[in-house]
Scaffold this motif. Structure first.
Motif, PDB file in Angstrom:
ATOM      1  N   GLU A 176      10.127  -3.534   4.858  1.00 52.24           N
ATOM      2  CA  GLU A 176      10.870  -4.342   3.892  1.00 52.24           C
ATOM      3  C   GLU A 176       9.998  -5.029   2.848  1.00 52.24           C
ATOM      4  OE1 GLU A 176      13.720  -6.838   5.877  1.00 52.24           O
ATOM      5  OE2 GLU A 176      14.497  -5.156   7.052  1.00 52.24           O
ATOM      6  N   VAL A 177       8.744  -4.590   2.702  1.00 49.67           N
ATOM      7  CA  VAL A 177       7.838  -5.133   1.687  1.00 49.67           C
ATOM      8  C   VAL A 177       7.424  -3.980   0.772  1.00 49.67           C
ATOM      9  CG1 VAL A 177       5.622  -6.266   1.271  1.00 49.67           C
ATOM     10  CG2 VAL A 177       7.004  -6.928   3.253  1.00 49.67           C
ATOM     11  N   ALA A 178       7.501  -4.206  -0.544  1.00 48.52           N
ATOM     12  CA  ALA A 178       7.159  -3.167  -1.511  1.00 48.52           C
ATOM     13  C   ALA A 178       5.729  -2.693  -1.338  1.00 48.52           C
ATOM     14  CB  ALA A 178       7.364  -3.686  -2.930  1.00 48.52           C
ATOM     15  N   VAL A 179       5.567  -1.374  -1.440  1.00 49.02           N
ATOM     16  CA  VAL A 179       4.243  -0.744  -1.361  1.00 49.02           C
ATOM     17  C   VAL A 179       4.049   0.057  -2.641  1.00 49.02           C
ATOM     18  CG1 VAL A 179       2.839   0.968  -0.162  1.00 49.02           C
ATOM     19  CG2 VAL A 179       4.315  -0.550   1.143  1.00 49.02           C
ATOM     20  N   ARG A 180       3.025  -0.298  -3.394  1.00 51.87           N
ATOM     21  CA  ARG A 180       2.749   0.425  -4.636  1.00 51.87           C
ATOM     22  C   ARG A 180       1.516   1.317  -4.515  1.00 51.87           C
ATOM     23  NH1 ARG A 180       5.175  -4.221  -5.830  1.00 51.87           N
ATOM     24  NH2 ARG A 180       6.869  -4.185  -7.322  1.00 51.87           N
ATOM     25  N   ASP A 181       0.648   0.976  -3.580  1.00 50.76           N
ATOM     26  CA  ASP A 181      -0.605   1.704  -3.383  1.00 50.76           C
ATOM     27  C   ASP A 181      -0.403   2.747  -2.278  1.00 50.76           C
ATOM     28  OD1 ASP A 181      -3.164   2.611  -2.926  1.00 50.76           O
ATOM     29  OD2 ASP A 181      -4.035   0.612  -2.631  1.00 50.76           O
ATOM     30  N   HIS A 182      -0.461   4.016  -2.646  1.00 52.46           N
ATOM     31  CA  HIS A 182      -0.232   5.087  -1.675  1.00 52.46           C
ATOM     32  C   HIS A 182      -1.382   5.249  -0.684  1.00 52.46           C
ATOM     33  CE1 HIS A 182       3.108   7.287  -4.108  1.00 52.46           C
ATOM     34  NE2 HIS A 182       3.352   6.008  -3.931  1.00 52.46           N
ATOM     35  N   SER A 183      -2.455   4.497  -0.869  1.00 53.07           N
ATOM     36  CA  SER A 183      -3.540   4.531   0.114  1.00 53.07           C
ATOM     37  C   SER A 183      -3.348   3.464   1.202  1.00 53.07           C
ATOM     38  CB  SER A 183      -4.900   4.354  -0.566  1.00 53.07           C
ATOM     39  OG  SER A 183      -5.019   3.048  -1.103  1.00 53.07           O
ATOM     40  N   THR A 184      -2.216   2.766   1.157  1.00 50.72           N
ATOM     41  CA  THR A 184      -1.895   1.758   2.169  1.00 50.72           C
ATOM     42  C   THR A 184      -1.760   2.420   3.538  1.00 50.72           C
ATOM     43  OG1 THR A 184      -0.748   0.396   0.543  1.00 50.72           O
ATOM     44  CG2 THR A 184      -0.203   0.011   2.858  1.00 50.72           C
ATOM     45  N   ALA A 185      -2.462   1.886   4.530  1.00 50.18           N
ATOM     46  CA  ALA A 185      -2.398   2.423   5.894  1.00 50.18           C
ATOM     47  C   ALA A 185      -1.072   2.049   6.542  1.00 50.18           C
ATOM     48  CB  ALA A 185      -3.559   1.895   6.719  1.00 50.18           C
ATOM     49  N   LEU A 186      -0.578   2.954   7.375  1.00 52.42           N
ATOM     50  CA  LEU A 186       0.679   2.753   8.090  1.00 52.42           C
ATOM     51  C   LEU A 186       0.419   2.688   9.585  1.00 52.42           C
ATOM     52  CD1 LEU A 186       2.823   5.373   6.148  1.00 52.42           C
ATOM     53  CD2 LEU A 186       2.853   2.890   5.858  1.00 52.42           C
ATOM     54  N   GLU A 187       1.310   2.024  10.294  1.00 49.58           N
ATOM     55  CA  GLU A 187       1.267   1.934  11.746  1.00 49.58           C
ATOM     56  C   GLU A 187       2.387   2.786  12.331  1.00 49.58           C
ATOM     57  OE1 GLU A 187      -1.073   0.208  13.383  1.00 49.58           O
ATOM     58  OE2 GLU A 187      -1.967  -0.476  11.510  1.00 49.58           O
ATOM     59  N   ALA A 188       2.243   3.192  13.569  1.00 48.06           N
ATOM     60  CA  ALA A 188       3.206   4.087  14.210  1.00 48.06           C
ATOM     61  C   ALA A 188       4.622   3.523  14.247  1.00 48.06           C
ATOM     62  CB  ALA A 188       2.745   4.421  15.629  1.00 48.06           C
ATOM     63  N   ASP A 189       4.763   2.198  14.327  1.00 47.28           N
ATOM     64  CA  ASP A 189       6.099   1.609  14.431  1.00 47.28           C
ATOM     65  C   ASP A 189       6.648   1.109  13.099  1.00 47.28           C
ATOM     66  OD1 ASP A 189       4.281  -0.452  14.224  1.00 47.28           O
ATOM     67  OD2 ASP A 189       5.263  -1.731  15.712  1.00 47.28           O
TER      68      ASP A 189
END
Length: 88
Positions: free
Chosen positions: A63-76
């Motif tokens: 629910e938070v905007a992400v503009r940088d496609h290099s942002t790391a993601l978590e499994a959940d």
């Protein structure tokens, strides 16, 4: 991670949401690659193909905007795909 599609992205993807199991340290860009690697049916008439929609979409991570496609993601994480739309 769970991906939720909205509006034209939902129509082009052919479903409301889907799950991706990516390796630790995967980024938004990696997730987009995984989304595009899925074989999908042709979208309904008048709906652009999913690659075109993703190129123009905004993304939310938990629910938070992400503009940088290099942002790391978590499994959940939950990633929302929000294509441009008009109205209100």
């Amino acid at each position: 991670m769970n991906v939720r599609y909205f509006a034209a992205a939902r129509a082009a993807a052919g479903l409301e949401e889907e799950r991706f199991d990516l390796p630790a340290g995967s980024t938004v860009a990696d997730l987009l690659d995984a989304i595009l690697a899925v074989e999908r049916a042709t979208p309904p008439a008048g709906t652009p193909p999913l690659p075109r929609i993703l190129a123009r979409s905004s993304f939310l991570r938990n629910e938070v905007a992400v503009r940088d496609h290099s942002t790391a993601l978590e499994a959940d994480d939950v990633v929302d795909v929000l294509p441009p739309f008009a109205g209100g």
